[in-house]
Motif scaffolding. Sequence first.
Motif, PDB file in Angstrom:
ATOM      1  N   ALA A  13      40.840 -23.505 -22.867  1.00  0.00           N
ATOM      2  CA  ALA A  13      39.550 -23.083 -22.322  1.00  0.00           C
ATOM      3  C   ALA A  13      38.491 -23.315 -23.394  1.00  0.00           C
ATOM      4  CB  ALA A  13      39.602 -21.621 -21.906  1.00  0.00           C
ATOM      5  N   ASP A  14      38.150 -24.602 -23.609  1.00  0.00           N
ATOM      6  CA  ASP A  14      37.260 -24.949 -24.718  1.00  0.00           C
ATOM      7  C   ASP A  14      35.902 -25.461 -24.254  1.00  0.00           C
ATOM      8  OD1 ASP A  14      38.120 -27.332 -23.680  1.00  0.00           O
ATOM      9  OD2 ASP A  14      39.084 -28.050 -25.512  1.00  0.00           O
ATOM     10  N   THR A  15      35.629 -25.372 -22.951  1.00  0.00           N
ATOM     11  CA  THR A  15      34.297 -25.699 -22.453  1.00  0.00           C
ATOM     12  C   THR A  15      33.759 -24.493 -21.691  1.00  0.00           C
ATOM     13  OG1 THR A  15      35.008 -26.556 -20.300  1.00  0.00           O
ATOM     14  CG2 THR A  15      35.016 -28.108 -22.163  1.00  0.00           C
ATOM     15  N   ALA A  16      32.439 -24.448 -21.533  1.00  0.00           N
ATOM     16  CA  ALA A  16      31.831 -23.333 -20.804  1.00  0.00           C
ATOM     17  C   ALA A  16      32.361 -23.268 -19.387  1.00  0.00           C
ATOM     18  CB  ALA A  16      30.310 -23.490 -20.805  1.00  0.00           C
ATOM     19  N   GLU A  17      32.581 -24.435 -18.773  1.00  0.00           N
ATOM     20  CA  GLU A  17      33.074 -24.464 -17.398  1.00  0.00           C
ATOM     21  C   GLU A  17      34.486 -23.899 -17.308  1.00  0.00           C
ATOM     22  OE1 GLU A  17      29.802 -27.267 -17.889  1.00  0.00           O
ATOM     23  OE2 GLU A  17      31.694 -27.013 -18.958  1.00  0.00           O
ATOM     24  N   GLN A  18      35.358 -24.277 -18.251  1.00  0.00           N
ATOM     25  CA  GLN A  18      36.731 -23.773 -18.231  1.00  0.00           C
ATOM     26  C   GLN A  18      36.778 -22.282 -18.540  1.00  0.00           C
ATOM     27  OE1 GLN A  18      38.294 -26.509 -21.118  1.00  0.00           O
ATOM     28  NE2 GLN A  18      39.250 -27.809 -19.564  1.00  0.00           N
ATOM     29  N   LYS A  19      35.942 -21.826 -19.438  1.00  0.00           N
ATOM     30  CA  LYS A  19      35.941 -20.413 -19.798  1.00  0.00           C
ATOM     31  C   LYS A  19      35.524 -19.525 -18.634  1.00  0.00           C
ATOM     32  CE  LYS A  19      35.231 -21.073 -24.751  1.00  0.00           C
ATOM     33  NZ  LYS A  19      34.278 -20.969 -25.892  1.00  0.00           N
ATOM     34  N   ARG A  20      34.765 -20.072 -17.704  1.00  0.00           N
ATOM     35  CA  ARG A  20      34.375 -19.273 -16.532  1.00  0.00           C
ATOM     36  C   ARG A  20      35.550 -18.996 -15.604  1.00  0.00           C
ATOM     37  NH1 ARG A  20      32.574 -16.437 -14.493  1.00  0.00           N
ATOM     38  NH2 ARG A  20      30.808 -16.688 -13.099  1.00  0.00           N
ATOM     39  N   TYR A  21      36.643 -19.726 -15.760  1.00  0.00           N
ATOM     40  CA  TYR A  21      37.827 -19.501 -14.929  1.00  0.00           C
ATOM     41  C   TYR A  21      38.985 -18.897 -15.716  1.00  0.00           C
ATOM     42  CZ  TYR A  21      35.269 -22.113 -11.458  1.00  0.00           C
ATOM     43  OH  TYR A  21      34.299 -22.516 -10.563  1.00  0.00           O
ATOM     44  N   SER A  22      38.953 -19.024 -17.018  1.00  0.00           N
ATOM     45  CA  SER A  22      39.963 -18.398 -17.870  1.00  0.00           C
ATOM     46  C   SER A  22      39.310 -18.177 -19.213  1.00  0.00           C
ATOM     47  CB  SER A  22      41.190 -19.301 -18.012  1.00  0.00           C
ATOM     48  OG  SER A  22      42.156 -18.705 -18.840  1.00  0.00           O
ATOM     49  N   GLY A  23      39.167 -16.933 -19.600  1.00  0.00           N
ATOM     50  CA  GLY A  23      38.422 -16.617 -20.808  1.00  0.00           C
ATOM     51  C   GLY A  23      39.054 -17.129 -22.085  1.00  0.00           C
ATOM     52  N   THR A  24      40.358 -17.416 -22.063  1.00  0.00           N
ATOM     53  CA  THR A  24      41.062 -17.814 -23.286  1.00  0.00           C
ATOM     54  C   THR A  24      41.969 -19.008 -23.021  1.00  0.00           C
ATOM     55  OG1 THR A  24      42.871 -16.278 -22.816  1.00  0.00           O
ATOM     56  CG2 THR A  24      41.082 -15.463 -24.206  1.00  0.00           C
ATOM     57  N   SER A  25      42.304 -19.717 -24.095  1.00  0.00           N
ATOM     58  CA  SER A  25      43.289 -20.792 -24.028  1.00  0.00           C
ATOM     59  C   SER A  25      44.687 -20.198 -23.968  1.00  0.00           C
ATOM     60  CB  SER A  25      43.168 -21.699 -25.251  1.00  0.00           C
ATOM     61  OG  SER A  25      41.886 -22.258 -25.343  1.00  0.00           O
ATOM     62  N   THR A  26      45.621 -20.950 -23.386  1.00  0.00           N
ATOM     63  CA  THR A  26      47.011 -20.508 -23.322  1.00  0.00           C
ATOM     64  C   THR A  26      47.934 -21.682 -23.615  1.00  0.00           C
ATOM     65  OG1 THR A  26      47.140 -20.948 -20.946  1.00  0.00           O
ATOM     66  CG2 THR A  26      46.508 -18.729 -21.615  1.00  0.00           C
ATOM     67  N   THR A  27      49.083 -21.381 -24.180  1.00  0.00           N
ATOM     68  CA  THR A  27      50.100 -22.411 -24.419  1.00  0.00           C
ATOM     69  C   THR A  27      51.368 -22.150 -23.637  1.00  0.00           C
ATOM     70  OG1 THR A  27      50.857 -21.205 -26.377  1.00  0.00           O
ATOM     71  CG2 THR A  27      49.224 -22.952 -26.728  1.00  0.00           C
ATOM     72  N   THR A  28      51.533 -20.907 -23.145  1.00  0.00           N
ATOM     73  CA  THR A  28      52.699 -20.575 -22.321  1.00  0.00           C
ATOM     74  C   THR A  28      52.243 -19.755 -21.123  1.00  0.00           C
ATOM     75  OG1 THR A  28      53.137 -18.539 -23.570  1.00  0.00           O
ATOM     76  CG2 THR A  28      54.270 -20.553 -24.293  1.00  0.00           C
ATOM     77  N   THR A  29      53.044 -19.773 -20.086  1.00  0.00           N
ATOM     78  CA  THR A  29      52.752 -19.020 -18.875  1.00  0.00           C
ATOM     79  C   THR A  29      53.961 -18.171 -18.502  1.00  0.00           C
ATOM     80  OG1 THR A  29      53.607 -20.689 -17.344  1.00  0.00           O
ATOM     81  CG2 THR A  29      51.307 -20.938 -18.065  1.00  0.00           C
ATOM     82  N   GLU A  30      53.761 -17.266 -17.550  1.00  0.00           N
ATOM     83  CA  GLU A  30      54.867 -16.420 -17.095  1.00  0.00           C
ATOM     84  C   GLU A  30      55.945 -17.228 -16.387  1.00  0.00           C
ATOM     85  OE1 GLU A  30      55.643 -13.176 -17.469  1.00  0.00           O
ATOM     86  OE2 GLU A  30      53.978 -13.013 -18.867  1.00  0.00           O
ATOM     87  N   THR A  31      55.562 -18.257 -15.631  1.00  0.00           N
ATOM     88  CA  THR A  31      56.563 -19.046 -14.902  1.00  0.00           C
ATOM     89  C   THR A  31      57.282 -20.023 -15.809  1.00  0.00           C
ATOM     90  OG1 THR A  31      54.947 -20.743 -14.310  1.00  0.00           O
ATOM     91  CG2 THR A  31      55.224 -18.899 -12.774  1.00  0.00           C
ATOM     92  N   GLY A  32      56.623 -20.480 -16.885  1.00  0.00           N
ATOM     93  CA  GLY A  32      57.233 -21.438 -17.795  1.00  0.00           C
ATOM     94  C   GLY A  32      57.272 -22.853 -17.274  1.00  0.00           C
ATOM     95  N   TRP A  33      56.534 -23.153 -16.198  1.00  0.00           N
ATOM     96  CA  TRP A  33      56.594 -24.497 -15.610  1.00  0.00           C
ATOM     97  C   TRP A  33      56.137 -25.581 -16.581  1.00  0.00           C
ATOM     98  CZ3 TRP A  33      53.728 -22.577 -10.621  1.00  0.00           C
ATOM     99  CH2 TRP A  33      54.630 -21.831  -9.840  1.00  0.00           C
ATOM    100  N   GLU A  34      55.200 -25.237 -17.472  1.00  0.00           N
ATOM    101  CA  GLU A  34      54.640 -26.252 -18.382  1.00  0.00           C
ATOM    102  C   GLU A  34      55.700 -26.835 -19.308  1.00  0.00           C
ATOM    103  OE1 GLU A  34      54.664 -22.375 -20.474  1.00  0.00           O
ATOM    104  OE2 GLU A  34      54.017 -23.020 -18.476  1.00  0.00           O
ATOM    105  N   ALA A  35      56.831 -26.138 -19.486  1.00  0.00           N
ATOM    106  CA  ALA A  35      57.878 -26.607 -20.395  1.00  0.00           C
ATOM    107  C   ALA A  35      58.600 -27.837 -19.852  1.00  0.00           C
ATOM    108  CB  ALA A  35      58.878 -25.490 -20.674  1.00  0.00           C
ATOM    109  N   TYR A  36      58.565 -28.031 -18.536  1.00  0.00           N
ATOM    110  CA  TYR A  36      59.303 -29.162 -17.964  1.00  0.00           C
ATOM    111  C   TYR A  36      58.543 -29.914 -16.878  1.00  0.00           C
ATOM    112  CZ  TYR A  36      60.353 -25.759 -14.280  1.00  0.00           C
ATOM    113  OH  TYR A  36      60.251 -24.827 -13.287  1.00  0.00           O
ATOM    114  N   ASP A  37      57.400 -29.402 -16.436  1.00  0.00           N
ATOM    115  CA  ASP A  37      56.589 -30.089 -15.430  1.00  0.00           C
ATOM    116  C   ASP A  37      55.221 -30.354 -16.034  1.00  0.00           C
ATOM    117  OD1 ASP A  37      55.075 -30.958 -13.292  1.00  0.00           O
ATOM    118  OD2 ASP A  37      55.965 -29.564 -11.858  1.00  0.00           O
ATOM    119  N   PRO A  38      54.922 -31.607 -16.410  1.00  0.00           N
ATOM    120  CA  PRO A  38      53.702 -31.886 -17.174  1.00  0.00           C
ATOM    121  C   PRO A  38      52.410 -31.539 -16.452  1.00  0.00           C
ATOM    122  CG  PRO A  38      54.733 -33.928 -16.425  1.00  0.00           C
ATOM    123  CD  PRO A  38      55.719 -32.826 -16.176  1.00  0.00           C
TER     124      PRO A  38
END
Length: 669
Positions: free
Chosen positions: A278-303
């Motif tokens: 979340a490094d642009t003003a537009e992205q921050k309006r939908y998520s206040g912070t950057s993330t590297t992991t999620t609760e589902t963990g999909w990012e680990a195997y689904d790009p």
Amino acid sequence: MADHVRGKRSAVTCRLKCADACLGPECNTSDNAHFRDIASAALTRRSLLGLGLAGAVGLVVGNAVGGGSGAAYAAKPGTAGLAFGAIDPVDRLVDAFTVPEGYHWSPIIRWGDPLFSSSPALDFANQSATAQSGQFGYNNDYLDIIADPSGKTGVLVANHEYVNPGIMFPPTGDPAEKQRRGEIYKAAQGMSVVELRRRAAGEPWSYVVDGERNRRITVETVFELTGPAAGSDLVKTAADPEGRWVKGTLGNCAGGTTPWGTVLSGEENFNGYFAWAADTAEQKRYSGTSTTTTETGWEAYDPRFDAHDADYVNEPNRFGWIVEIDPSDPTSTPLKHTAMGRMKHEGANVIIAEDGRVVAYMGDDERNDYLYKFVSKGRYTAATSTGAKKKNQRLLSEGDLFVARFTGNSPVGEITGGGALPSDGLFDGAGQWIPLTRDGQSVVPGMSVEEVLVYTRRAADLVGATKMDRPEDVEPNPRTGKVYVALTNNSARGTSSPLDEANPISGNRFGHVIELTETAGQAGETFGWSILLLCGDPSKTAYTYFAGFPKELVSPISCPDNLAFDSEGNLWISTDGAPGTIGYNDGLFRVPLEGDQRGNVQQFLSVPREAETCGPVIHDREGLVFVAVQHPGENGSVSAQTSLFPDYGSTAAGSVAAPRPSVVQVWHD
């Protein structure tokens, strides 16, 4: 979590449902003028004109509210309206589904019930993505029961908002097992379409295995993007260089059924599914912070869920839309309508304007975000032919998008935050629908139409929309055209967001409901408004207000969420957050809007421990009420479940007793 939980939900619900949105930085840091700063003393209120009946288990009967009216609100003579004695509020630790005397309940369908004979029944020990893709999904939210002309058959449509791994599976550290479970989570979300049948009109329903219209829509189902942002560079990815075909739908919360028989669903808390910067003003309006992991963990195997990857940096832009499905055709391609704007949609509800255009009302469910309206360019065709239906399905692809600005009519000094009514006796005023797009073009300086629709929150910031206390469901009354807005709560009101007359309570824990009247027709650009309810427990909270009805006679109510109407025009409110605010389980409430009973909040049912009441459907002429019971036992674990709803101890599903989100029907003797 203490300060956050004080505001509404449990820590588990907040983490899983909305990625702890209220704990992070404010998404809306705009310095919009609040209407207390632009109030006009000249304004006055007067100037604004599967289990079937055999599954009826765990019945709990409630008594009349102690100290309250006790007697049922009488249905109008000559109708088959619902008469009931309001139930007592139910303590938040009680694991029971509670209904009034003379009423019964049973699940129609539960998480894991098979939609097809080729799919197995839920087996906790042997669940798979293949099995789940043919079973009813998890955490049902929006609901409709659409009867066919015969009255003996019909279809059930439900959203599946999110999953709770903690009560679905035991903990694991094995990456391969995490991926296997992640695929189950994909299959458990989205939407379900399920055929129903019954012996005669007016009787309770059972669901049909292998029904011709049965369908599961999941995170893997292909959707078509429609409208001006379709094909733009903002929605293109490596997997979809055309920017027109999106895989899946996420965070499906509330919705609405259109006059042409399709169902709308709102993609709400989609940001929590992506690892992204979340490094642009537009992205921050939908998520206040950057993330590297999620609760589902999909990012680990689904790009596509790793938006740090340059090939998928736009993938989050492909979610946050209103989607439309045709429940009558399981082969149809669902649509995502970019003309209606991108936000954390609670849902969308449609009414036909005086000139035949379609008007859709929408809430952006985050604290200090906005209320929206979409007006179609084309006009509704009432014919029932297939061609007319296809034409109507494109009405939401082209039109004008507006955001609301509210203005109060009371002196600034009378909005104190403590709930005292202004000297004119109401929190009320006027409002404008400010255009964001018109005739397919942007009217926001410095933003293209594609940018307005993909970054709708930023566009609304720039035109000075009014920050609201978490606008959730927004429903037009089909009898009167008045529009009702559920504002669930905002514990930050009066601190990070200033007080104003439409959001007048400091630290608004209990929420409120606004009644809005269009003053230039349903598709017009001005409205009047007043607060109908200031929610809470009248015995404990001095500022509660119930449209002037004696507060000592009403049921306590907190955190209004989903809204519905019965055939008499009464408002029905389901709640999400009462356990953490007033100490009672969430429930469903009826509120008359006319006559001497206007504002008399009456509790009809209560859902089990840690559950949320969702998607109310009121078929009062048949004596039937339906609700989706979401996240029962949310705070438990596989080894220590806190709810056993709806089976209450049955071990038929893999020798495990566990809570199962379910659609429930309630009927009278």
